[in-house]
Design an enzyme around this catalytic site. Structure first.
Site, PDB file in Angstrom:
ATOM      1  N   PRO A  24       0.829  -1.208   0.000  1.00 23.84           N
ATOM      2  CA  PRO A  24       0.000   0.000   0.000  1.00 23.84           C
ATOM      3  C   PRO A  24       0.863   1.257   0.000  1.00 23.84           C
ATOM      4  CG  PRO A  24      -0.145  -1.168   2.109  1.00 23.84           C
ATOM      5  CD  PRO A  24       0.671  -2.009   1.205  1.00 23.84           C
ATOM      6  N   TYR A 179      -1.146   5.686  12.618  1.00 26.12           N
ATOM      7  CA  TYR A 179      -2.531   6.103  12.392  1.00 26.12           C
ATOM      8  C   TYR A 179      -3.410   5.570  13.543  1.00 26.12           C
ATOM      9  CZ  TYR A 179      -0.800   7.408   7.744  1.00 26.12           C
ATOM     10  OH  TYR A 179      -0.093   7.965   6.704  1.00 26.12           O
TER      11      TYR A 179
HETATM   12  C1  PHB Z   1       1.346   1.527   4.917  1.00 27.88           C
HETATM   13  O1  PHB Z   1       0.527   0.682   4.622  1.00 27.88           O
HETATM   14  O2  PHB Z   1       2.369   1.229   5.475  1.00 27.88           O
HETATM   15  C2  PHB Z   1       1.061   2.937   4.645  1.00 27.88           C
HETATM   16  C3  PHB Z   1       0.042   3.286   3.795  1.00 27.88           C
HETATM   17  C4  PHB Z   1      -0.220   4.622   3.604  1.00 27.88           C
HETATM   18  C5  PHB Z   1       0.532   5.598   4.253  1.00 27.88           C
HETATM   19  C6  PHB Z   1       1.538   5.214   5.091  1.00 27.88           C
HETATM   20  C7  PHB Z   1       1.804   3.879   5.293  1.00 27.88           C
HETATM   21  O3  PHB Z   1       0.261   6.901   4.106  1.00 27.88           O
END
Ligand code: PHB
Length: 368
Positions: A24, A179
């Protein structure tokens, strides 16, 4: 070259044509309302020779927004456009999972119609973000009420339903990178004293409730989760990461998930003193299922990871970004296009530069 990486693999009931997963990556090419654009369909379809594509992080609600032009999956319009992406990938013989995401405190009120970002506790992360009113430091978020926790869990459930309607092959819950779910797990950002804070069991509750909710929509064999126990992005950290991530990984054994996607620390994370250095060996101690390795792997190192059994699959970010036909390039031992960091994040919807214009090997050869 007879690489293990290029041999087929199984994730749950899905047969993958190889063990190269497209990781991703945030690319910011959706509309300002989070609707996927036609160039996104083209971008993902170009990369359909991956064993599995995992999409960029995708908002489960308007409050999940951390960056401008990220896609969402909370409206019918978004789901309909995602179905165009899925159709394009399936037409090329690929498989695609949607990554479901809530940014939590990694946001700003100017991205959220004036509302304060949500988080387990009123503790600001570090770093800054681009917003419609310029670059701002992360704000001190609003501590979520129990009602809001329930609401967000339900939003993951609704998003999972829309992902199914859009014809994805599965979903990945974004539990990494500082997050919202990660903010609940780690004690630098979670100071709650209710059922969602304190003990490892309580701090894992949010992640596990979200997984249970989405597994009532999807067969758990089609659900993965991404974790980053050693990454310090946006000021993340924990006083005892072995304890919290060991507990969570053990609990995941009960769910029958498709996989756990483990990020490894960056050199900066290690300099910062993060203690889980080998995230794959760590995960193996607690988790019995399929592992995907992630974090700047190159071909030879990835092959070693598979050969030594540290992980079943390896995901590649930058390499897939710059090389739409990465498996073929690995097969021929061909040179790789370099990724251009200036165009990682789109200049808005439909910006194709550094997105869909990286040449395939055949195109490069044809150009001489
Ligand atoms: C991740 O899946 O590691 C990922 C995806 C989107 C982001 C940052 C990390 O903005």
């Amino acid at each position: 070259m007879n690489l293990e990486l290029l041999k087929s693999a199984q994730i749950g009931d899905l047969s993958l044509k190889n063990k190269l997963i497209m990781a991703p990556m945030t690319r910011l090419r959706a509309t300002s309302n989070g609707v996927p654009t036609d160039v996104m369909a083209q971008y993902y379809a170009q990369r359909a020779t991956a064993g599995l594509i995992i999409t960029e992080c995708t908002m489960v609600s308007p409050m999940s927004l951390g960056y401008m032009n990220v896609p969402g999956i909370y409206s019918q319009e978004q789901a309909k456009s995602w179905s165009t992406v899925c159709d394009a990938v399936h037409k090329e013989g690929g498989l695609i999972f949607l990554q479901l995401w809530h940014s939590g405190r990694v946001s700003h009120s100017s991205l959220l119609d004036g509302k304060m970002p949500l988080a387990p506790s009123s503790i600001a992360g570090t770093g800054d973000l681009h917003t419609p009113t310029g670059k701002h430091n992360l704000e001190t978020p609003k501590k979520m009420s129990l009602e809001e926790i329930k609401e967000v869990t339900q939003q993951f459930g609704s998003a999972a339903k829309l992902a199914k309607e859009a014809n994805f092959d599965g979903i990945e819950i974004h539990g990494a990178f500082g997050y919202l779910i990660d903010q609940f797990l780690q004690d630098v950002s979670n100071h709650r004293t209710d059922n969602y804070g304190g003990s490892t069991e309580n701090r894992s509750r949010f992640a596990l409730e979200i997984l249970q909710t989405v597994c009532s929509v999807w067969d758990s064999k089609r659900v993965g989760i991404k974790l980053s126990p050693s990454n310090t992005f946006y000021g993340m950290g924990d006083s005892n990461p072995e304890l919290i991530f060991g507990y969570l990984l053990s609990e995941l054994n009960n769910l029958g998930l498709a996989y756990v996607h483990m990020m490894r620390p960056t050199p900066e994370d290690l300099k910062a003193g993060q203690t889980i250095v080998d995230t794959l060996s760590f995960a193996r101690r607690f988790y019995n299922g399929t592992l995907i390795a992630n974090g700047g792997f190159e071909k030879i190192e990835a092959e070693t990871v598979i050969e030594t059994g540290l992980a079943e699959l390896v995901s590649f970010g930058r390499l897939f970004l710059a090389n739409p036909d990465l498996p073929e390039r690995f097969r021929c031992n061909a040179s790789l296009n370099d990724a251009d960091g200036r165009t990682f994040y789109g200049a808005g919807p439909d910006s194709i530069k550094g997105y869909t214009d990286y040449p395939s090997l055949a195109e490069t050869l044809a150009r001489g």
